[in-house]
Design a protein around this motif. Structure first.
Motif, PDB file in Angstrom:
ATOM      1  N   SER A 176       0.866  -1.183   0.000  1.00  0.00           N
ATOM      2  CA  SER A 176       0.000   0.000   0.000  1.00  0.00           C
ATOM      3  C   SER A 176       0.902   1.232   0.000  1.00  0.00           C
ATOM      4  O   SER A 176       1.700   1.409   0.925  1.00  0.00           O
ATOM      5  N   SER A 178       1.077   5.431  -0.186  1.00  0.00           N
ATOM      6  CA  SER A 178       0.266   6.630  -0.022  1.00  0.00           C
ATOM      7  C   SER A 178       1.136   7.788   0.455  1.00  0.00           C
ATOM      8  O   SER A 178       2.340   7.653   0.637  1.00  0.00           O
ATOM      9  N   GLY A 185      -1.612   3.836  -4.334  1.00  0.00           N
ATOM     10  CA  GLY A 185      -2.388   2.635  -4.666  1.00  0.00           C
ATOM     11  C   GLY A 185      -1.752   1.381  -4.119  1.00  0.00           C
ATOM     12  O   GLY A 185      -0.853   1.435  -3.270  1.00  0.00           O
TER      13      GLY A 185
END
Length: 326
Positions: A176, A178, A185
């Protein structure tokens, strides 16, 4: 070759954060003598910056369900549960029920609070009790849900189990990504990839001065850019922070809020320590000696992993970003 041996050969480690050898956990539950056994898929995922399990439930639910079924067959469990946070429950329940069909697998909606995703706390919740962590030992492999041996793995772990048993496992994991990035994504890349490599491969390596939070979006370790030659740990998340634009007190305040709202208030080090920490951050008055005492108490005396994990980002951030040794 049985499933446990396949998992051992693949050297699969749990993808929920602890990194415990999956085959060994399964073996302990399989060996346990009991009239009932349970398997639980933990889809409680609720830490900021960690969202790869939701991606798997969206895109590969059949693989996840197949992994759960394989686990039930291998350890001798007569019933399975998928423990979903409220967002995932509402979003995926219909599709999951369709895939499950008549299999003895039940969907369970998680209680509020991050701590209710802890493996013993979720057993308490399914039993209809307040979601609080239990003492260990006994471990869940001996005495878990309703007092019977219970296997708990997270969504990605069951996905990997399915791939291993199909001969399609390529030693990848889901990341993940971010924060201050161009392409946030979920990305699937080799599990051995260094953090810098993951960022470069996904087009997310910053062109500004930055630091990273790796492993978890609140409990993850703080790393400077010269430390990114190591693989991602924990739950597989990478959050990028622009060093110039990120207000340190705002960021620490978010961490403190998350842990204060997510804990069960059961133990003093966590309950009172986080409250004191939040007060100091709000006043922007960081007393080095008090900070040191609070973080030591959190990491050494907290009842469960939430409090122990809460100390990690603060200690690293204070030292590496704010130059405060605690």
């Amino acid at each position: 070759m049985n499933t446990i041996l396949k998992l051992k050969k693949a050297n699969l480690l749990g993808r929920g954060g602890a990194g415990f050898p999956t085959w060994l956990k399964w073996k302990l539950v399989k060996k346990a003598k009991a009239e009932k056994k349970f398997v639980i898929c933990n889809a409680a995922e609720g830490e900021p910056g960690v969202f790869k399990d939701g991606f798997l439930l969206e895109n590969f639910p059949e693989e996840v369900i197949n992994g759960i079924v394989l686990a039930m067959e291998e350890v001798g469990a007569g019933k399975g549960y998928i423990y979903l946070n409220s967002l995932y429950f509402e979003k995926y329940k219909n599709n999951l029920k369709r895939i499950i069909g008549k299999k003895p697998i039940v969907l369970f909606k998680k209680e509020k609070g991050y701590i209710s995703g802890e493996e013993t706390a979720l057993c308490e919740a399914i039993e209809g009790k307040r979601a609080e962590p239990r003492n260990k030992p006994p471990y869940l492999a001996e005495k878990g849900l309703f007092g019977f041996p219970t296997l708990v793995n997270n969504v990605e772990t069951f996905y990997c189990v399915s791939k291993i048993c199909k001969g399609e496992y390529n030693h990848t994991r889901f990341y993940s990504i971010s924060g201050d990035v161009k392409r946030p994504g979920v990305f699937q890349l080799p599990e051995s990839a260094a953090i810098a490599e993951v960022l470069k491969t996904t087009g997310n390596y910053p062109d500004f001065d930055f630091y990273v939070q790796s492993g978890g979006g609140a409990s993850g370790e703080i790393l400077l850019k010269e430390e990114l030659g190591r693989p991602v740990s924990g739950a597989g998340s990478i959050t990028i922070y622009n060093k110039e634009r990120t207000d340190p007190f705002v960021l620490m305040g978010k961490w403190a809020d998350f842990f204060m709202k997510g804990n069960c208030d059961k133990c003093v080090p966590c309950r009172e320590g986080l409250f004191r920490l939040k007060q100091m951050i709000e006043k922007k008055n960081l007393d080095k000696e008090v900070l040191s005492a609070i973080l030591f108490s959190l990491s050494e005396a907290s009842f469960c992993s939430l409090g122990r994990g809460a100390a990690v980002p603060f200690r690293g951030f204070l030292k590496k970003v704010m130059n405060i040794e605690v």
